[in-house]
Design an enzyme around this catalytic site. Structure first.
Site, PDB file in Angstrom:
ATOM      1  N   ASN A  13      -7.779 120.110 -32.960  1.00 33.65           N
ATOM      2  CA  ASN A  13      -6.538 120.814 -33.115  1.00 33.65           C
ATOM      3  C   ASN A  13      -6.513 122.326 -33.421  1.00 33.65           C
ATOM      4  OD1 ASN A  13      -3.776 121.463 -33.841  1.00 33.65           O
ATOM      5  ND2 ASN A  13      -4.059 120.994 -36.069  1.00 33.65           N
ATOM      6  N   LYS A  15      -4.277 124.648 -32.833  1.00 34.36           N
ATOM      7  CA  LYS A  15      -3.214 125.389 -33.641  1.00 34.36           C
ATOM      8  C   LYS A  15      -2.713 126.458 -32.779  1.00 34.36           C
ATOM      9  CE  LYS A  15      -4.843 123.609 -37.856  1.00 34.36           C
ATOM     10  NZ  LYS A  15      -5.158 123.781 -39.118  1.00 34.36           N
ATOM     11  N   HIS A  98       1.985 117.450 -39.246  1.00 37.66           N
ATOM     12  CA  HIS A  98       1.064 118.115 -39.609  1.00 37.66           C
ATOM     13  C   HIS A  98       1.648 118.925 -40.864  1.00 37.66           C
ATOM     14  CE1 HIS A  98      -2.264 121.366 -40.191  1.00 37.66           C
ATOM     15  NE2 HIS A  98      -2.832 120.357 -39.270  1.00 37.66           N
ATOM     16  N   GLU A 100       1.242 122.021 -41.748  1.00 39.78           N
ATOM     17  CA  GLU A 100       1.634 123.191 -41.413  1.00 39.78           C
ATOM     18  C   GLU A 100       3.330 123.079 -40.531  1.00 39.78           C
ATOM     19  OE1 GLU A 100      -1.552 124.407 -38.822  1.00 39.78           O
ATOM     20  OE2 GLU A 100      -2.808 124.679 -41.201  1.00 39.78           O
ATOM     21  N   GLU A 170      -4.860 114.208 -44.334  1.00 39.85           N
ATOM     22  CA  GLU A 170      -5.303 115.658 -44.448  1.00 39.85           C
ATOM     23  C   GLU A 170      -4.954 116.288 -45.898  1.00 39.85           C
ATOM     24  OE1 GLU A 170      -6.016 116.977 -40.443  1.00 39.85           O
ATOM     25  OE2 GLU A 170      -3.908 117.510 -40.648  1.00 39.85           O
ATOM     26  N   GLY A 176      -8.291 124.145 -43.932  1.00 35.57           N
ATOM     27  CA  GLY A 176      -8.737 125.645 -43.601  1.00 35.57           C
ATOM     28  C   GLY A 176      -9.262 126.439 -44.874  1.00 35.57           C
ATOM     29  N   SER A 216     -11.068 120.802 -43.281  1.00 33.53           N
ATOM     30  CA  SER A 216     -12.470 121.588 -43.427  1.00 33.53           C
ATOM     31  C   SER A 216     -13.508 120.834 -43.038  1.00 33.53           C
ATOM     32  CB  SER A 216     -12.764 122.055 -44.790  1.00 33.53           C
ATOM     33  OG  SER A 216     -11.941 123.313 -44.986  1.00 33.53           O
TER      34      SER A 216
HETATM   35  P1  PGA Z   1      -9.324 122.772 -40.775  1.00 35.90           P
HETATM   36  O1  PGA Z   1      -7.962 122.297 -40.108  1.00 35.90           O
HETATM   37  O2  PGA Z   1     -10.336 121.907 -39.970  1.00 35.90           O
HETATM   38  O3  PGA Z   1      -9.207 124.077 -40.038  1.00 35.90           O
HETATM   39  O4  PGA Z   1      -9.338 122.699 -42.166  1.00 35.90           O
HETATM   40  C1  PGA Z   1      -7.544 120.715 -40.079  1.00 35.90           C
HETATM   41  C2  PGA Z   1      -6.082 120.609 -39.565  1.00 35.90           C
HETATM   42  O5  PGA Z   1      -5.432 121.253 -39.892  1.00 35.90           O
HETATM   43  O6  PGA Z   1      -5.942 119.411 -38.922  1.00 35.90           O
END
Ligand code: PGA
Length: 260
Positions: A13, A15, A98, A100, A170, A176, A216
């Protein structure tokens, strides 16, 4: 009855990262490097890169998708994008709900549910994200929150529709942050998600639906996570931006073979 052999998925992903040129050269380099991987390799790229990346990936193991869409077919929704437009550009799947999107853009589970239904209707595969925040985690509410999210985002879906859906668990506290859920915590939550799927849809759907882990994921922890019975894949954010780390994660299966 033994554990069903669900196909495994590694999904990058990106982003809000990468220009068209960067995306195309990434895909061009990625394709030969993941040729022998046993798993499905998906990349969720920015809207502008969908078409060129999908053209580059044609005929390979790499499948291109989007990170969001609107639930309407078309209309006066400035700045939004419809399922049909994503398909037209070459997307085969879309990430929905997601954290976010929920957090920064205030998307509700009801809105996400309408998007999931629309994606299925138009022929896209939907990757539906759920997960608790760190405050909810600390308050011991992880299962309660995830159950609520799953129940609301999958409301009205039947077993047939679920063939076009994957779940991605998640935990927001792991996204992140470098603070990955331990394989044990993740496995326990995945088993719980399967239990909820059995209640919300049915037993069959609970068995065949892929449940991915995200938060992560790194080359160092991918193998351990993927060894868990109920983890059917990984949704990789930050570590999917570098070709080197993404390829290492995708090829965790090959590494496993060389080791044993
Ligand atoms: P990350 O993000 O691997 O940077 O923690 C995962 C995600 O938001 O899908």
């Amino acid at each position: 009855m033994g554990v069903p052999s669900r196909e495994k998925f590694i999904i990058g992903n990106w982003k809000m990262h990468k220009t068209i040129e960067e995306a195309v050269s990434f895909v061009a380099e990625l394709v030969p490097l993941v040729q022998d991987c046993h798993d499905q390799v998906y990349l969720a790229v920015p809207f502008t890169a969908i078409h060129p990346a999908a053209e580059k990936a044609k005929g390979s193991r790499v499948i291109i998708g989007a990170q969001n869409m609107n639930d309407a077919s078309e209309g006066a929704f400035t700045g939004e994008i419809a399922a049909r437009m994503l398909i037209d550009a070459g997307a085969q799947f879309v990430i929905l709900g997601h954290s976010e999107r929920r957090h920064y853009f205030h998307e509700t589970s009801e809105f996400i549910n309408r998007k999931v239904k629309k994606a299925i209707k138009e022929g896209l595969q939907a990757i539906v994200c759920v997960g608790e925040t760190s405050a909810e985690h600390e308050a011991g509410k992880s299962q309660e929150v995830v159950k609520e999210q799953l129940t609301a985002t999958l409301a009205g879906l039947d077993e047939r529709g679920m063939h076009q859906v994957m779940i991605s668990y998640e935990p927001v506290w792991a996204i992140g942050t470098g603070d990955t859920a331990t394989p044990e915590i993740a496995e326990e939550m995945h088993q719980f998600c399967r239990k909820v799927l059995a209640e919300v849809v049915n037993e069959a759907a609970a068995e065949f639906t892929q449940i991915l882990y995200g938060g992560s994921v790194r080359p160092e922890n991918a193998k351990q996570l993927m060894e868990q019975t109920d983890i059917d894949g990984l949704l990789v954010g930050g570590a999917s931006l570098s070709l080197e780390s993404f390829v290492k994660i995708v090829n965790y299966c090959t590494q496993k073979e060389t080791i044993s």
